[in-house]
Design an enzyme around this catalytic site. Structure first.
Site, PDB file in Angstrom:
ATOM      1  N   ASP A  92       0.829  -1.213   0.000  1.00  0.00           N
ATOM      2  CA  ASP A  92       0.000   0.000   0.000  1.00  0.00           C
ATOM      3  C   ASP A  92       0.863   1.262   0.000  1.00  0.00           C
ATOM      4  OD1 ASP A  92      -2.217  -1.480  -0.104  1.00  0.00           O
ATOM      5  OD2 ASP A  92      -2.678  -1.369   2.057  1.00  0.00           O
ATOM      6  N   CYS A  93       1.968   1.201   0.747  1.00  0.00           N
ATOM      7  CA  CYS A  93       2.813   2.397   0.802  1.00  0.00           C
ATOM      8  C   CYS A  93       3.813   2.475  -0.362  1.00  0.00           C
ATOM      9  CB  CYS A  93       3.533   2.476   2.146  1.00  0.00           C
ATOM     10  SG  CYS A  93       4.125   0.886   2.745  1.00  0.00           S
ATOM     11  N   TYR A  94       4.172   1.285  -0.917  1.00  0.00           N
ATOM     12  CA  TYR A  94       5.094   1.261  -2.064  1.00  0.00           C
ATOM     13  C   TYR A  94       4.441   0.469  -3.195  1.00  0.00           C
ATOM     14  CZ  TYR A  94       8.730   2.696   1.251  1.00  0.00           C
ATOM     15  OH  TYR A  94       9.482   3.364   2.165  1.00  0.00           O
TER      16      TYR A  94
END
Ligand code: SF4
Ligand code: SF4
Lengths: 503, 128
Positions: A129-131
Site C-alpha cells: 500500500d505504501c510502495y
C-alpha cells in the site's frame, strides 16, 4: 622522549612535519638510531594495494514516483543485497553478473561508478500500500545517488600466506594460477609497507582512525571479519565515501576459474609518538615471515612447506628442497608504494592529519574455524572394505578371473609387503588380450600412477578427485599405503542422492 | 629472432623446414607448431643475420612469413603491475625492474597463451 598527537598535528598544519614512507624508515633508524629517528620523523605512511574480495558499498537510490520497495536489485545485471530498506542496497565486490558470470561483477560496478560511467539499475517488488510500484529500470550515475558508502568488512590483511600447488593439475585460485608440481609460488601483501605490519600491537590502528581508502579519505571501523591479530593475521573493517574515490585506487579484477574481486588501495599514516612506534615502523621484508601453503590439498588445514620471508618472496624465487621455484605477487607493490607516497604528500601538504583510535582493537583475538555440528561424511563411512586385490606377479588371466568374480571393474595391485603399487581395470585386461594375453603378468599391464584417497578424507574431496581424473573408483589406503577399501563413483552417487546433496 | 610461418593446404605435407635447413645451412629452432592435414602454423627462431635468406626461401616455397613483433599485447591502463604474469610464463617474458614496474621482453614469447587467463586485470592478449 615522547611526542603527543597534538604536537604532530600542529606540525602537519604548519607544514613542518617530517613525513616518510614505511619503506624509508628502516634505513633512517639504522642511520640515526631509534632516539634520533623519533626526534626527526613525525609521521610514517604505509600502503597496500591488492585483491580485497571482502569489499562493497551501501547505495541509496532515492525514491521513485510512485515509490517502490526494492526487494531485489540488479546493477548492470549484478545482484545487490536489498534486504535492508526500501531504496538501499549493498553491492558486494565478488557478486557475479547474472548474464556475464565472472567477466563482470560487483567490483566492476563499483569501478564503473567511480569512473563516472552510468549503470543500469533494475529492481522488482511485490508492491505494498505504501510502495505500490512493482518494477523499475533506470540509469544512474554515482552523482545521482544520495549516498554511496564503501564498507569493506575485511581489508588490509597484515600478511598473507604464500601459495604453491603440489598436485598434478593447474589450480585456478584467488591467489592466481598455480602451476602443477610446485611450478610457481604466488604471494600477496605489501610486506614492509603493510599498515598492520607497522603497528602489530594495534596501538595506533583502531576505530575512528582516518585512512587513505581508494583514493579518498576513509576511516577504520574496527577489526575486520576473520581478523586474527594474535597469530599475525589481523585485518580491518573500513569505510569511506565512494564519491571521493578514484579508479586509480579501486580496480576490478576477474580471476579465471575463481571469480571477481576488487583491488583496493589503502594506507594508514602512523604518528611517531614514541620508541615503540619507531621500532615497529623499522620492520624490514627480511623480518616478515609467512608460510608457503600447498593449495593442492583441498582442506582447511593445508600443509605448510616452509616459512619464507617477504624479502625472499620478492627476490623472484624461493628454494624448496634445493629446487628454485619462481615467485610472483598477486598484489601490486608499485601501487602500494604509490598509496604510501600519495598519503605522504597529503600529510605534508596539511590535508591529512593523524588521530588515535577512539576504541582499540582486541589484539589477543584469534580467528576460529567453523563449528560444524554435522560433519561431512568421511570416505571410510561409504567405502567398500571388502576390496579384492591382486599381486604384481600374478598373471593377467588370474586378474580377469578375479574381475569377473569380484563384481568390480578395478583391481588394486599390491607388492609382497602388501603395499599398493598399481591398479588394473577391466579395460586394461581386455586391451591386453589383443597383445600376448596369456603370458602377460599383472605388473606389465597395470597403471603405476594410482589416484588414491585416505579413509578420513571428506567424501566431497573424493568426489572432486574422481571428477578431475575422470575415473570411477579410488583405492582407499592407510598411512602405510595398504589398501583398506575401495570407493566407487556409484556408492558416492548413492550417498549424494540420499542426502539430497549437490556435489 | 622469431618468424611466424603460415603454411597453406597445398604445401602442408612437404618437409618444408627440413628442406630450408638443408639448403641454407641455417640452424632453425622450432618453438611451437600447430599442423593438421589442412594447414598449419609454425613459430621458428633463427639468427638475426639470416633473416633475409630464410624469409626469401620460405616465401618461394609458398609459405607466408611474418616477423613476430609485439606478440604480447599489454594494456598499460588495465595493468596494475601485480606481477601475477611473471611466474607463470615459461619463457620469462615478464619481470620487474628495480622499481617494481613491469617490463616485457616480447622477443622471448612463444605464444603459449598461458599469461592471458592468468592476468586478473585482463591486461594481456596475444597476437595471433
Ligand atoms: S598479471 Fe596483468 S595486471 Fe598483473 S602485472 Fe601482469 S599484465 Fe599487469
Ligand atoms: S604467451 Fe606464453 S610465452 Fe608468451 S608471454 Fe604469455 S606466457 Fe609467456
Amino acid at each position: 622522549m615522547q611526542k603527543s598527537i597534538e604536537e604532530i598535528n600542529t606540525r602537519i598544519r604548519d607544514g613542518s612535519a617530517v613525513v616518510i614512507t614505511a619503506e624509508e624508515m628502516p634505513d633512517i633508524v639504522s642511520e640515526l638510531g631509534e632516539e634520533g629517528a623519533l626526534q626527526k620523523v613525525d609521521v610514517v605512511t604505509t600502503g597496500t594495494f591488492g585483491a580485497m574480495c571482502s569489499s562493497g558499498a551501501f547505495l541509496n537510490f532515492g525514491h521513485s514516483d510512485p515509490p517502490i520497495r526494492m526487494e531485489r536489485v540488479w546493477l548492470n545485471d549484478v545482484e545487490a543485497y536489498a534486504g535492508i530498506a526500501a531504496v538501499d542496497a549493498y553491492i558486494g565486490a565478488t557478486q557475479e553478473s547474472t548474464t556475464e558470470s565472472l567477466r563482470y561483477g560487483g567490483a566492476h560496478v563499483i569501478e564503473d561508478l567511480v569512473s563516472g560511467r552510468q549503470i543500469e539499475v533494475r529492481a522488482i517488488s511485490k508492491g505494498t500500500d505504501c510502495y505500490p510500484r512493482r518494477t523499475i529500470t533506470t540509469e544512474l550515475l554515482l552523482d545521482d545517488l544520495n549516498q554511496a558508502v564503501m564498507v569493506n568488512p575485511r581489508n588490509a590483511y597484515q600478511r598473507y600466506n604464500a601459495a604453491i600447488n603440489r598436485s598434478e593439475r593447474v589450480l585456478e585460485t584467488y591467489m592466481g594460477t598455480l602451476l602443477p608440481q610446485s611450478g610457481n609460488i604466488s604471494y600477496s601483501g605489501a610486506g614492509l609497507l603493510s599498515p598492520l605490519l607497522n603497528d602489530p600491537n594495534l596501538s595506533l590502528i583502531g576505530s575512528g582512525v582516518p585512512i587513505f581508502l581508494g583514493g579518498g579519505t576513509g576511516v577504520i571501523v574496527g577489526e575486520g571479519t576473520q581478523s586474527s591479530p594474535k597469530t599475525g593475521f589481523a585485518n580491518l573493517m573500513v569505510s569511506g565515501n565512494l564519491k571521493n574515490m578514484s579508479p586509480d585506487y579501486l580496480r576490478a579484477a576477474s580471476f579465471t576459474g575463481y571469480g571477481v574481486s576488487l583491488y583496493v588501495g589503502l594506507g594508514v599514516a602512523l604518528p611517531v609518538l614514541n620508541l615503540d612506534v619507531v621500532r615497529n615502523c623499522a620492520v624490514r621484508d627480511e623480518d616478515i615471515m609467512v608460510g608457503i601453503i600447498d593449495y593442492g590439498t583441498p582442506r582447511r588445514d593445508r600443509p605448510v612447506l616452509r616459512q619464507v620471508s617477504y624479502a625472499e618472496l620478492k627476490s623472484g624465487s624461493v628454494l624448496i628442497d634445493s629446487e628454485e621455484i619462481r615467485t610472483s605477487s598477486i598484489s601490486s607493490f608499485s601501487h602500494a608504494r604509490q598509496v604510501a607516497l600519495e598519503l605522504k604528500k597529503e600529510v605534508e601538504e596539511g590535508r591529512f592529519t593523524v588521530a588515535l583510535p577512539t576504541v582499540s582493537i582486541d589484539r589477543e583475538k584469534v580467528n576460529r574455524p567453523m563449528r560444524e555440528t554435522r560433519q561431512t561424511p568421511r570416505v571410510q563411512e561409504i567405502m567398500n572394505p571388502h576390496v579384492v586385490t591382486i599381486t604384481e606377479d600374478e598373471s593377467v588371466k588370474t586378474a580377469a578371473r578375479k574381475l569377473l568374480k569380484g563384481e568390480t571393474n578395478h583391481l588394486p595391485v599390491i607388492d609382497a609387503d602388501q603395499k599398493l603399487v598399481g591398479i588394473i581395470t577391466t579395460y586394461d585386461v581386455s586391451k591386453s588380450v589383443l597383445r600376448d594375453g596369456n603370458s602377460l603378468k599383472v605388473s606389465e599391464i597395470m597403471s603405476k600412477k594410482v589416484v588414491v584417497v585416505a579413509p578420513d578424507e571428506p567424501v566431497d574431496v573424493a568426489a572432486q578427485r574422481l571428477d578431475q581424473h575422470n575415473i570411477s573408483a579410488l583405492p582407499v589406503i592407510d598411512a602405510n599405503y595398504h589398501v583398506i577399501g575401495i570407493l566407487n563413483a556409484v556408492d558416492l552417487g548413492k550417498l549424494i542422492s540420499k542426502k539430497g546433496w549437490h556435489s | 629472432m622469431k618468424l611466424f610461418l603460415t603454411i597453406q593446404r597445398e604445401v602442408v605435407k612437404k618437409p618444408l623446414i627440413s628442406q630450408v635447413i638443408l639448403e641454407t645451412g641455417v640452424m632453425i629452432n622450432v618453438e611451437r607448431a600447430h599442423i593438421d592435414s589442412n594447414e598449419g602454423w609454425v613459430l621458428i627462431d633463427i639468427p638475426e643475420n639470416e633473416r633475409e635468406r630464410i624469409i626469401e626461401r620460405f616465401s618461394e616455397l609458398g609459405v607466408e612469413v611474418k616477423q613476430l613483433e609485439n606478440a604480447v599485447i599489454h594494456d598499460d591502463h588495465e595493468c596494475v603491475e601485480c606481477g601475477a604474469c611473471i611466474s607463470i610464463c615459461p619463457q620469462e617474458v615478464f619481470f620487474f625492474d628495480p622499481g617494481y614496474h613491469l617490463q616485457i621482453e616480447e622477443d622471448r614469447c612463444i605464444l603459449c597463451g598461458r599469461c592471458v587467463p592468468s592476468c586478473p586485470h585482463q591486461a594481456l592478449s596475444i597476437r595471433q
